[in-house]
Design an enzyme around this catalytic site. Structure first.
Site, PDB file in Angstrom:
ATOM      1  N   LYS A 114     -13.345  -4.826   3.804  1.00 54.82           N
ATOM      2  CA  LYS A 114     -14.333  -3.763   3.559  1.00 54.82           C
ATOM      3  C   LYS A 114     -15.754  -4.138   4.002  1.00 54.82           C
ATOM      4  CE  LYS A 114     -11.936  -1.628  -0.350  1.00 54.82           C
ATOM      5  NZ  LYS A 114     -12.085  -1.200  -1.741  1.00 54.82           N
ATOM      6  N   TYR A 149      -3.752  -0.806 -11.131  1.00 58.48           N
ATOM      7  CA  TYR A 149      -2.660   0.060 -11.578  1.00 58.48           C
ATOM      8  C   TYR A 149      -1.347  -0.680 -11.418  1.00 58.48           C
ATOM      9  CZ  TYR A 149      -2.739   0.876  -6.571  1.00 58.48           C
ATOM     10  OH  TYR A 149      -2.780   0.683  -5.226  1.00 58.48           O
ATOM     11  N   GLY A 182     -17.061  -6.838 -14.661  1.00 55.19           N
ATOM     12  CA  GLY A 182     -16.863  -7.270 -13.275  1.00 55.19           C
ATOM     13  C   GLY A 182     -18.063  -6.922 -12.405  1.00 55.19           C
ATOM     14  N   GLY A 212     -16.352  -6.563  -5.521  1.00 54.75           N
ATOM     15  CA  GLY A 212     -16.386  -5.467  -4.554  1.00 54.75           C
ATOM     16  C   GLY A 212     -16.167  -4.100  -5.186  1.00 54.75           C
ATOM     17  N   SER A 216       0.820  -1.218   0.000  1.00 55.78           N
ATOM     18  CA  SER A 216       0.000   0.000   0.000  1.00 55.78           C
ATOM     19  C   SER A 216       0.857   1.274   0.000  1.00 55.78           C
ATOM     20  CB  SER A 216      -0.920   0.004   1.225  1.00 55.78           C
ATOM     21  OG  SER A 216      -1.567   1.268   1.306  1.00 55.78           O
ATOM     22  N   LYS A 224     -24.081 -12.785 -10.761  1.00 56.46           N
ATOM     23  CA  LYS A 224     -23.613 -11.639  -9.959  1.00 56.46           C
ATOM     24  C   LYS A 224     -23.854 -10.323 -10.702  1.00 56.46           C
ATOM     25  CE  LYS A 224     -19.763 -13.757  -7.521  1.00 56.46           C
ATOM     26  NZ  LYS A 224     -18.309 -13.595  -7.405  1.00 56.46           N
TER      27      LYS A 224
HETATM   28  P1  NDP Z   1     -13.220  -9.016  -6.280  1.00 58.92           P
HETATM   29  O1  NDP Z   1     -12.424 -10.224  -5.956  1.00 58.92           O
HETATM   30  O2  NDP Z   1     -14.275  -8.548  -5.350  1.00 58.92           O
HETATM   31  O3  NDP Z   1     -13.924  -9.224  -7.718  1.00 58.92           O
HETATM   32  C1  NDP Z   1     -13.204  -9.741  -8.802  1.00 58.92           C
HETATM   33  C2  NDP Z   1     -14.003  -9.611 -10.078  1.00 58.92           C
HETATM   34  O4  NDP Z   1     -13.161  -9.979 -11.183  1.00 58.92           O
HETATM   35  C3  NDP Z   1     -15.223 -10.521 -10.159  1.00 58.92           C
HETATM   36  O5  NDP Z   1     -16.210  -9.873 -10.924  1.00 58.92           O
HETATM   37  C4  NDP Z   1     -14.659 -11.760 -10.905  1.00 58.92           C
HETATM   38  O6  NDP Z   1     -15.648 -12.479 -11.591  1.00 58.92           O
HETATM   39  C5  NDP Z   1     -13.765 -11.072 -11.899  1.00 58.92           C
HETATM   40  N1  NDP Z   1     -12.653 -11.890 -12.424  1.00 58.92           N
HETATM   41  C6  NDP Z   1     -11.601 -12.390 -11.730  1.00 58.92           C
HETATM   42  N2  NDP Z   1     -10.755 -13.023 -12.565  1.00 58.92           N
HETATM   43  C7  NDP Z   1     -11.268 -12.920 -13.809  1.00 58.92           C
HETATM   44  C8  NDP Z   1     -10.849 -13.359 -15.097  1.00 58.92           C
HETATM   45  N3  NDP Z   1      -9.706 -14.036 -15.282  1.00 58.92           N
HETATM   46  N4  NDP Z   1     -11.615 -13.052 -16.167  1.00 58.92           N
HETATM   47  C9  NDP Z   1     -12.748 -12.341 -16.001  1.00 58.92           C
HETATM   48  N5  NDP Z   1     -13.217 -11.907 -14.817  1.00 58.92           N
HETATM   49  C10 NDP Z   1     -12.474 -12.188 -13.730  1.00 58.92           C
HETATM   50  O7  NDP Z   1     -12.115  -7.863  -6.549  1.00 58.92           O
HETATM   51  P2  NDP Z   1     -12.361  -6.284  -6.452  1.00 58.92           P
HETATM   52  O8  NDP Z   1     -13.659  -5.992  -7.103  1.00 58.92           O
HETATM   53  O9  NDP Z   1     -12.139  -5.798  -5.090  1.00 58.92           O
HETATM   54  O10 NDP Z   1     -11.125  -5.714  -7.327  1.00 58.92           O
HETATM   55  C11 NDP Z   1     -11.143  -5.751  -8.746  1.00 58.92           C
HETATM   56  C12 NDP Z   1      -9.944  -4.968  -9.294  1.00 58.92           C
HETATM   57  O11 NDP Z   1     -10.066  -3.593  -8.998  1.00 58.92           O
HETATM   58  C13 NDP Z   1      -8.596  -5.409  -8.713  1.00 58.92           C
HETATM   59  O12 NDP Z   1      -7.655  -5.459  -9.779  1.00 58.92           O
HETATM   60  C14 NDP Z   1      -8.223  -4.298  -7.755  1.00 58.92           C
HETATM   61  O13 NDP Z   1      -6.832  -4.124  -7.649  1.00 58.92           O
HETATM   62  C15 NDP Z   1      -8.850  -3.087  -8.457  1.00 58.92           C
HETATM   63  N6  NDP Z   1      -9.193  -1.973  -7.536  1.00 58.92           N
HETATM   64  C16 NDP Z   1      -8.593  -0.766  -7.726  1.00 58.92           C
HETATM   65  C17 NDP Z   1      -8.900   0.310  -6.921  1.00 58.92           C
HETATM   66  C18 NDP Z   1      -8.230   1.634  -7.155  1.00 58.92           C
HETATM   67  O14 NDP Z   1      -8.316   2.521  -6.282  1.00 58.92           O
HETATM   68  N7  NDP Z   1      -7.608   1.866  -8.286  1.00 58.92           N
HETATM   69  C19 NDP Z   1      -9.888   0.196  -5.831  1.00 58.92           C
HETATM   70  C20 NDP Z   1     -10.479  -1.131  -5.719  1.00 58.92           C
HETATM   71  C21 NDP Z   1     -10.128  -2.166  -6.548  1.00 58.92           C
HETATM   72  P3  NDP Z   1     -16.546 -13.602 -10.835  1.00 58.92           P
HETATM   73  O15 NDP Z   1     -17.645 -12.844 -10.155  1.00 58.92           O
HETATM   74  O16 NDP Z   1     -17.026 -14.474 -11.925  1.00 58.92           O
HETATM   75  O17 NDP Z   1     -15.621 -14.296  -9.862  1.00 58.92           O
END
Ligand code: NDP
Length: 263
Positions: A60, A210, A121, A124, A9, A150
């Protein structure tokens, strides 16, 4: 800042820079907290007199359940990334979505209103950004997710807005003005399996993840001719600025810091 893992972080760096540039006397540090220890550790921190906290993965939802009072955007997201502590009461907010909106509208100078948005997606991060995105009044917001149920659940949660649709990736082939990758696919250098037809020369592609090098999603978007491609560093800085504002009622300048972090 609490979470697990937490080593990566850069939030202490961001908030220390905000404090310096706005003349605020704060101490901001990060602490690894496992989900099983969440309540005990947070109570310890409250006992030490902390005035605020940022909460990151995987805490969270626990923070959401812990807060005494919630902002409407935290309620919608079902997740909290910011605590403000006032007279022993814990106020929970979620600044993820507004961070994204500020990065798009102020840093990229792009307008979401009346635009077609594809949100990839339904995890979260997607939950945190959907309400602020819809409040910008796009023409359409389509949610596509690997687990279709979802995406549908998220669409149903947003049913007061009548411009939201949902599907799996294979069903998406229309062109979009904005494609926001809120999947974690880029973490594993993967790209969600969507048709390249969704991109044209005016499309803005935004990856929430990022990294120093362009993410796999952004490379894919560049190969298919997207107008603008950007990662989520700006969102990270802007959501931190919103947390800082909540705590100190001062909006710190973000541009110079963002440039410095990019370098
Ligand atoms: P979650 O684990 O809550 O959700 C992951 C999501 O990605 C789900 O929708 C999942 O689908 C999907 N997914 C995972 N792998 C694949 C794949 N190979 N192909 C397609 N879909 C996939 O993660 P978060 O929502 O918390 O985070 C998502 C991204 O956002 C991360 O990369 C995180 O670093 C980034 N982020 C950046 C922030 C910023 O401030 N810039 C803030 C918060 C997050 P399924 O439902 O089918 O499992």
């Amino acid at each position: 800042m609490i979470g697990d893992p937490i080593k990566h972080s850069i939030s202490p760096q961001i908030h220390t820079a905000f404090a310096k540039s706005s003349g605020q006397n704060i101490t901001y540090t990060k602490l690894r907290v496992r989900p099983a220890d969440f309540a005990v550790k947070v109570k310890d921190l409250l006992g030490l007199g902390v005035k605020g906290m940022n909460i990151t993965l995987p805490l969270k939802e626990l923070a959401f359940a812990f807060a005494n009072k919630l902002s409407p955007r935290a309620k919608f997201a079902g997740a909290v990334n910011t605590f403000k502590i006032e007279q022993g009461m814990v106020y929970g907010d979620n600044t993820d979505g507004i961070g994204l909106i500020r990065d798009i509208t102020q840093n990229l100078k792009a307008d979401i209103t009346d635009k077609k948005i594809l949100l990839l997606g339904a995890g979260g991060a997607a939950k945190g950004i959907i309400k602020p995105l819809l409040e910008e009044a796009p023409e359409v917001l389509h949610i596509a997710n690997r687990t279709i149920s979802k995406a549908i659940e998220l669409k149903n949660q947003a049913k007061v807005y009548n411009n939201v649709s949902a599907s799996g990736f294979a069903a998406v082939s229309d062109k979009f003005d904005f494609i926001i990758n809120a999947t974690s696919a880029s973490v594993n250098h993967a790209v969600p399996p969507i048709s390249a037809k969704v991109i044209d020369k005016n499309t803005v592609c935004y990856d929430l993840m990022y990294s120093k090098e362009p993410t796999s999603f952004l490379l894919w978007a560049q190969q298919h001719g997207a107008k603008i491609t950007t990662d989520g560093l700006g969102m990270l800085v802007e959501k931190a600025a919103e947390s800082f504002y909540l705590w100190r009622k001062i909006r710190p300048a973000t541009q110079d810091l963002l440039l410095k972090l990019r370098k």
